[in-house]
Scaffold this motif. Sequence first.
Motif, mmCIF file in Angstrom:
data_model
loop_
_atom_site.group_PDB
_atom_site.id
_atom_site.type_symbol
_atom_site.label_atom_id
_atom_site.label_comp_id
_atom_site.label_asym_id
_atom_site.label_seq_id
_atom_site.Cartn_x
_atom_site.Cartn_y
_atom_site.Cartn_z
ATOM 1 N N ILE A 77 -10.312 8.992 -2.178
ATOM 2 C CA ILE A 77 -9.354 9.096 -3.220
ATOM 3 C C ILE A 77 -9.714 10.374 -2.801
ATOM 4 O O ILE A 77 -8.725 11.061 -2.937
ATOM 5 C CB ILE A 77 -9.613 9.262 -4.871
ATOM 6 N N ARG A 78 -10.370 11.585 -3.061
ATOM 7 C CA ARG A 78 -10.812 12.423 -2.571
ATOM 8 C C ARG A 78 -10.192 13.288 -0.513
ATOM 9 O O ARG A 78 -10.077 13.948 -0.266
ATOM 10 C CB ARG A 78 -12.065 13.240 -2.932
ATOM 11 N N LEU B 45 -6.706 0.014 -0.587
ATOM 12 C CA LEU B 45 -6.489 -0.061 -1.925
ATOM 13 C C LEU B 45 -5.248 0.586 -2.518
ATOM 14 O O LEU B 45 -4.232 0.885 -2.716
ATOM 15 C CB LEU B 45 -7.641 -0.897 -2.809
ATOM 16 N N LEU B 46 -6.548 1.972 -2.384
ATOM 17 C CA LEU B 46 -5.578 3.472 -3.437
ATOM 18 C C LEU B 46 -3.732 2.952 -2.367
ATOM 19 O O LEU B 46 -3.937 3.891 -3.117
ATOM 20 C CB LEU B 46 -6.947 4.292 -3.368
ATOM 21 N N GLU B 47 -4.239 3.162 -1.235
ATOM 22 C CA GLU B 47 -2.420 3.773 -0.246
ATOM 23 C C GLU B 47 -1.681 2.749 -0.618
ATOM 24 O O GLU B 47 -0.900 3.432 -1.007
ATOM 25 C CB GLU B 47 -3.293 3.780 0.805
ATOM 26 N N GLU B 48 -2.262 1.706 -0.560
ATOM 27 C CA GLU B 48 -0.961 0.446 -0.788
ATOM 28 C C GLU B 48 -0.862 0.993 -2.424
ATOM 29 O O GLU B 48 0.931 0.989 -2.786
ATOM 30 C CB GLU B 48 -1.243 -1.212 -0.948
ATOM 31 N N MET B 49 -1.334 0.754 -3.533
ATOM 32 C CA MET B 49 -1.070 1.018 -4.298
ATOM 33 C C MET B 49 -0.561 2.714 -5.014
ATOM 34 O O MET B 49 0.815 2.540 -5.524
ATOM 35 C CB MET B 49 -1.879 1.290 -5.124
ATOM 36 N N HIS C 258 1.150 -4.047 -9.323
ATOM 37 C CA HIS C 258 -0.059 -4.128 -9.039
ATOM 38 C C HIS C 258 -0.324 -4.866 -7.630
ATOM 39 O O HIS C 258 0.120 -5.606 -7.340
ATOM 40 C CB HIS C 258 -0.508 -4.750 -10.297
ATOM 41 N N VAL C 259 -1.657 -3.762 -7.254
ATOM 42 C CA VAL C 259 -1.647 -4.793 -5.894
ATOM 43 C C VAL C 259 -3.547 -5.593 -5.772
ATOM 44 O O VAL C 259 -4.441 -4.997 -6.489
ATOM 45 C CB VAL C 259 -2.325 -2.922 -4.696
ATOM 46 N N TYR C 260 -3.679 -6.416 -5.901
ATOM 47 C CA TYR C 260 -4.297 -7.475 -5.003
ATOM 48 C C TYR C 260 -4.707 -7.347 -3.331
ATOM 49 O O TYR C 260 -4.256 -8.124 -3.357
ATOM 50 C CB TYR C 260 -4.801 -8.551 -6.127
#
Length: 124
Positions: free
Chosen positions: A61-62, A26-30, A105-107
């Motif tokens: 995230i780390r 999710l974070l990678e895509e955001m 925004h990413v879902y």
Amino acid sequence: MIRGIRGATTITADQEEFVLAATQRLLEEMIEKNKVDPESVASVFISVTPDISSAFPAKAIRRFKHWRHVPVMCMQEIPVDESLPFCVRVMMHVNTVKPQKEIHHVYQEKAIKLRPDLTMEDKS
């Protein structure tokens, strides 16, 4: 100006590897869709539904280079009846000059049903 970038995903079971892998995707895509530089990030809030307790999703995230000093906080979602189970939500606060309509925004996974209107915008 600070803008919020929203994202959400789901996992199939409360296991640490599922929580971290889904959060990382999710974070990678955001980050990719919004061209986010970690130096522009003011903070990241990550919430999970009450059925997730095996890991802090902030650990994901780390794994990203240069994100070590970004402030991240995890919290539990409000336990609303019939809400989407096994859901991880992210709110990333980013310093940017982009207008709201240019924020992506990413879902992912079953979380797409939370905001199909935003998901469809990105596909058009």
